[in-house]
Design an enzyme around this catalytic site. Structure first.
Site, short mmCIF file in Angstrom:
data_model
loop_
_atom_site.label_atom_id
_atom_site.label_comp_id
_atom_site.label_asym_id
_atom_site.label_seq_id
_atom_site.Cartn_x
_atom_site.Cartn_y
_atom_site.Cartn_z
N GLU A 65 54.26 -50.17 45.76
CA GLU A 65 55.24 -50.73 46.70
C GLU A 65 56.42 -51.44 46.04
O GLU A 65 56.57 -52.66 46.16
CB GLU A 65 54.54 -51.71 47.65
CG GLU A 65 53.44 -51.07 48.46
CD GLU A 65 52.93 -52.00 49.57
OE1 GLU A 65 53.36 -53.17 49.62
OE2 GLU A 65 52.13 -51.53 50.38
N GLU B 255 46.94 -46.92 50.99
CA GLU B 255 46.49 -48.19 51.59
C GLU B 255 46.65 -48.14 53.11
O GLU B 255 47.67 -47.69 53.62
CB GLU B 255 47.34 -49.39 51.12
CG GLU B 255 47.02 -49.88 49.74
CD GLU B 255 47.84 -51.10 49.36
OE1 GLU B 255 48.34 -51.83 50.25
OE2 GLU B 255 48.01 -51.32 48.14
C1 GCO Z 1 50.70 -54.73 49.55
C2 GCO Z 1 49.78 -54.54 48.44
C3 GCO Z 1 48.44 -55.12 48.69
C4 GCO Z 1 48.28 -56.04 49.89
C5 GCO Z 1 48.02 -55.29 51.17
C6 GCO Z 1 47.84 -56.19 52.38
O1 GCO Z 1 50.90 -53.82 50.28
O2 GCO Z 1 51.21 -55.83 49.73
O3 GCO Z 1 49.67 -53.27 47.98
O4 GCO Z 1 48.31 -55.80 47.50
O5 GCO Z 1 47.26 -56.94 49.67
O6 GCO Z 1 49.08 -54.44 51.44
O7 GCO Z 1 48.97 -56.94 52.63
#
Ligand code: GCO
Length: 462
Positions: free
Chosen positions: A185, A373
């Protein structure tokens, strides 16, 4: 009121979900995701150098809810074996985790810490021993502090530092790791870390934001090239956050605002990588980024990734706003809209993931999509040795249904990873929002499987 308190039953068509699942090939990937800083702890053990997150959480305590840090976190550094055993017991065979750059190179560049590599050797070897495929992210936000002292992502030299670090890791692990994600990200670490100052290193403003964007894009693509140069057979991807965007009102000015936010949150990184350049036509204040683009960058900022990881949690509504500089747009939060939401105040809107798969799938040049994710933070209910989290299970079911719906319609989506394995450190939110399939007792480090974990293990193995 939070969804977890009001708890209206979400609706899931179990039959539809099972029907979709039945038609999948056996090679669809099901897994779980985590990251180094959020889980490992051992922040100064065995020669590890400090990262920007160590500094941020320990020195700017008021930036983190309850003044927490991840010095210990889930102590995954010493408990990885038990966590892998638990994963195996649920039949989960794909694990996405990240390597901590300052564990491997304490000063970010130059000297390599053999003990740091040793930890990942043990972790990877145990994964393979249990039949769990490692999916390794090379950068999940924990930049070595020593490099931040030289400007971090705003300094163009970071491209070389990063490529050297990637080379060290891939040379060392490529005999066992075949699936890599260069970055996690970039929009979030650059936006929250170098524009809003909400995440490490806490910098603000366009003068930090614009160079950080460009150097992240270059590093992502140069990093990918470095992996392939060492191991042409490796599967190389990178991951992007994204949210389905809608105008708040059916007004021209809200449509314009939504279009701009979509460019910022969803298009900023994928489009240059695909050779389309930055979305400057839509986001005029981005035009100044050209001062950081040097001759030859046009080639360097493109890369033909084997897969794109998309990470989606919610959708956003956008309203025109005179008072928001640069964008003239602001988000209207889920609690304000009085819609079901998680403990992060993110709306529960499963169709967003379907829309995002469709959006990315429509770009010519994306070969394969993985959902790297997706998950949710809800309040868990404790009953001695059992933890019930019906809301999380329903959330996962509804989102998986939308992923498989997109696949059914021909989208090139080939896998799904739940965020996250164990409850862990949620950045500026500290430890309160729990996203895990496994409950972590942060006092004792005891793990308890939640019902959602049992459900997920069951579902992917049925
Ligand atoms: C993000 C990261 C994760 C987070 C998840 C929940 O997207 O911020 O990849 O580390 O913990 O997304 O917010």
């Amino acid at each position: 009121m939070l969804l977890s308190e009001s708890a209206p039953e979400l609706h899931i068509n179990q039959q539809q979900l099972r029907a979709y699942k039945k038609q999948l090939n056996a090679d669809f990937i099901w897994g779980v995701s985590a990251s180094a800083y959020q889980t490992e702890g051992a922040y100064n053990t065995d020669g590890k150098g400090p990262s920007i997150w160590d500094t941020f959480t320990n020195e700017q305590k008021n930036k983190i809810k309850d003044r927490k840090n991840a010095n210990i976190a889930c102590d995954f550094y010493s408990r990885y074996e038990d966590d892998l055993l638990l994963m195996k017991s649920l039949g989960i065979n794909n694990f996405r985790f990240s390597i901590s750059w300052p564990r491997v190179m304490p000063a970010g560049t130059g000297e390599v810490n053999a003990a740091g590599l040793g930890f990942y050797d043990r972790l990877i070897d145990r994964c393979l021993h249990y039949g769990i495929t490692p999916w390794v992210t090379l950068y999940h936000w924990d930049l070595p502090q020593a490099l931040e002292n030289k400007g971090g992502w705003t300094n163009r030299q970071v491209v070389g530092w990063f490529t050297d670090y990637v080379t060290v890791c891939v040379k060392h692990f490529s005999d066992r790791v075949k699936h890599w994600m260069v970055m996690n990200e970039p929009m979030v670490f650059v936006g929250a870390g170098y524009f809003l100052g909400l995440h490490a290193p806490g910098k603000r403003g366009m003068k930090n934001f614009l160079p950080a964007i460009h150097h992240a894009v270059l590093s992502m693509c140069e990093g990918a090239r470095a992996i392939k140069a060492i191991d042409p057979d490796a599967e190389v991807g990178t991951t992007f956050s994204c949210s389905h965007i809608e105008p708040y009102r059916n007004l021209e000015k809200d449509h314009v605002a939504a279009f701009k936010v979509d460019a910022l949150l969803n298009r900023m990184f994928i489009e240059p990588v695909l050779g389309m350049g930055y979305p400057v036509e839509t986001l005029k204040p981005l035009q100044n980024i050209t001062q950081y683009i040097l001759q030859g960058d046009e080639y360097k900022m493109k890369y033909d990734f084997d897969f794109i990881g998309i990470q989606n949690y919610t959708r956003e509504f956008v309203k025109h706003s005179w008072f928001t500089p640069y964008l003239n747009a602001r988000l209207i939060s889920a609690p304000k809209r009085k819609v079901p939401h998680t403990l992060m105040n993110w709306e529960v809107y499963p169709e967003s993931i379907y829309q995002m798969i469709k959006k990315f799938d429509a770009y010519p040049g994306i070969k394969k999509i993985l959902i790297t994710e997706n998950g949710a933070a809800f309040e868990d209910k404790h009953h001695d040795t059992l933890i019930t989290d019906h809301m999380r299970t329903t959330y996962l079911q509804e989102h998986i249904e939308q992923v498989l719906r997109a696949k059914q319609e021909g989208a090139k989506v080939e896998g799904y990873f739940v965020w996250t394995w164990t409850d862990n450190f949620e950045w500026a939110e500290g430890y309160h929002p729990r996203f895990g399939l496994i409950y972590t007792d942060f006092n004792t480090q005891k793990r308890i499987i939640k019902e959602s974990g049992l459900w997920y293990g069951d579902f992917i193995n049925q």
